[in-house]
Design an enzyme around this catalytic site. Structure first.
Site: not given
Ligand SMILES: [Zn+2]
Length: 438
Positions: A91, A186
């Site tokens: 991400d 994350e």
């Protein structure tokens, strides 16, 4: 001595990186599911396909968009050659848009400020980025000025994938068992809870999620969150005399008593901080959330003590106001565990040196997936990627950044084999921390 890969990868790390950054993978704050956005599946599924094509084993993706794979060892293993993991997150930050990333390669950079073509107000200046002086002749990779780049952490993804590619193309490069992991969410801090450490199967791991070439981190903040609540007494303001107790004044007084030399705006390096960042103000009840950050547990405890002392003083000054403080632990400095596994950092420093870099230790003024994993039984320092200006339209990396990070990983897997054999006679002088030396 470890070898460098004689045969190139099937796809260069730069081409891989340029391909991955074009895939939108932004995560989202305050989602209740992992992954927080469906977009992350696209890259995660691509990686599953590519890992299979590259001959990785046990390639699978979890219901929470976590990708796992293993590479079998090509040398005899024993207790001294444990499975080593490499981790990166798919991400990108929700802070700046990551839709339609259009990476620009500035070939053979010759110095000077870099104006981003689709928004000339976005300038990567030498004054603010002195590292540009080290990148003369390199190919610098930026955005077009309208999005983030997503080098954080597609540089980590691309370099790990290129490691897998290189190990397949160069079977003479010796390595033990390797675990590969790609995580979701994350940036919003919720993904790693869904990462299955046992399933991953590594004894130790590295997050490839750092910045400047050569920067290795075995320290993160120890972090707590304090919520301070001020209770007052509300009445109709027309008949409030002698009755109303307005908690807003106590809140204001409280915040102003936080020492100015103890806040993020005035601290850097190894100095921790206290940071009031969000709250509500109401006559009856006001509250403020305060981040506490320090590299040392004693420093963190002292900051909590300070907040409690200010509460007592504020209560004295505002009769009728009651103040409550709730403190919860967020995460801890991973060095508390990593100090017992010094070979992890030593091996990474040696690998970076063999890649021709001048490695250094830098504590992270934040948390990483690794800080959580370290306390869940997977000791996990963080390694550079060559990237800069994360979470910003001015984010950049470079060809050399990506290539040297990959080269470091190729040396690193071999150093674990050397050490297991007991021929780890390399010099392991400890690089001093830049911050500590300040
Ligand atoms: Zn990152």
């Amino acid at each position: 001595m470890s070898r460098i890969a004689a045969k190139p990868p099937r796809e260069s790390v730069v081409d891989r990186f340029l391909r991955y950054v074009r895939v939108e993978t932004q995560s989202k704050e305050e989602a209740s599911t992992v992954p927080s956005t469906p977009a992350q599946w696209t890259l995660a599924r691509m990686l599953v396909e590519e890992l299979r094509d590259l001959g990785a084993e046990n390639v699978r993706i979890s219901e929470h968009c976590m990708v796992y794979a293993t590479l079998p060892p090509n040398v005899p293993t024993n207790d001294r050659l444990p499975p080593i993991g490499f981790l990166a997150h798919v991400d990108t930050s929700p802070a700046v848009t990551g839709l339609n990333v259009n990476p620009i390669v500035h070939r053979n950079y010759q110095g000077g400020d870099i104006v981003l073509p689709n928004d000339p107000t976005q300038v990567i200046s030498v004054a603010q980025n002195p590292v540009l002086n080290d990148l003369i002749g390199d190919d610098i990779i930026t955005t077009d000025g309208t999005t983030l780049l997503g080098s954080d952490d597609k540089a980590g993804v691309a370099t790990i994938m290129t490691l897998v590619d290189l190990l397949r193309e160069n079977p003479d490069i010796e390595h033990g068992p390797i675990s590969i992991g790609f995580t979701a969410d994350e940036e919003v801090g919720i993904g790693i809870e869904k990462f299955d450490v046992a399933e991953f199967g590594a004894a130790y791991a590295y997050t490839i999620d750092g910045g400047t070439l050569g920067e290795i981190s075995d320290e993160t903040w120890s972090a707590r969150l304090a919520t301070v609540t001020f209770g007052g007494k509300s009445t109709h303001p027309g008949t409030a005399k002698g009755v109303m107790v307005n908690s807003i004044y106590a809140l204001a007084e409280y915040v102003l008593q936080i020492p100015r030399d103890m806040v993020p705006e005035t601290t850097e390096g190894r100095i921790g901080f206290v940071h009031p960042y969000i709250g509500t103000a109401d006559v009856e009840t006001s509250s403020i959330k305060i981040l506490l950050r320090d590299f040392e547990m004693t420093g963190l405890a002292a900051k909590e003590e300070l907040l409690r002392r200010i509460a007592v003083e504020t209560e004295k000054k505002y009769p009728g106001v009651s103040i409550r403080i709730d403190v919860k632990d967020n995460y801890k400095n991973m060095r508390e565990v990593l100090k017992d596994h010094p070979q992890l950092v030593e091996n990474a420093l040696e690998a970076a040196r063999r890649a021709g870099l001048d490695p250094f230790m830098e504590p992270i003024r934040g948390g990483t997936d690794g800080s959580k994993l370290t306390f869940r039984g997977l000791p996990c320092p963080n390694v550079f990627t060559g990237g800069h200006n994360f979470h910003s339209k001015l984010e950049f990396n470079s060809r050399r950044g990506l290539e040297k990070t990959t080269e470091t990983l190729v040396h690193l897997v071999q150093i674990f084999v050397e050490r297991a054999r007991g021929d780890g006679q390399f010099v392991t002088q400890h690089s001093s921390s830049r911050v500590a030396a300040d």
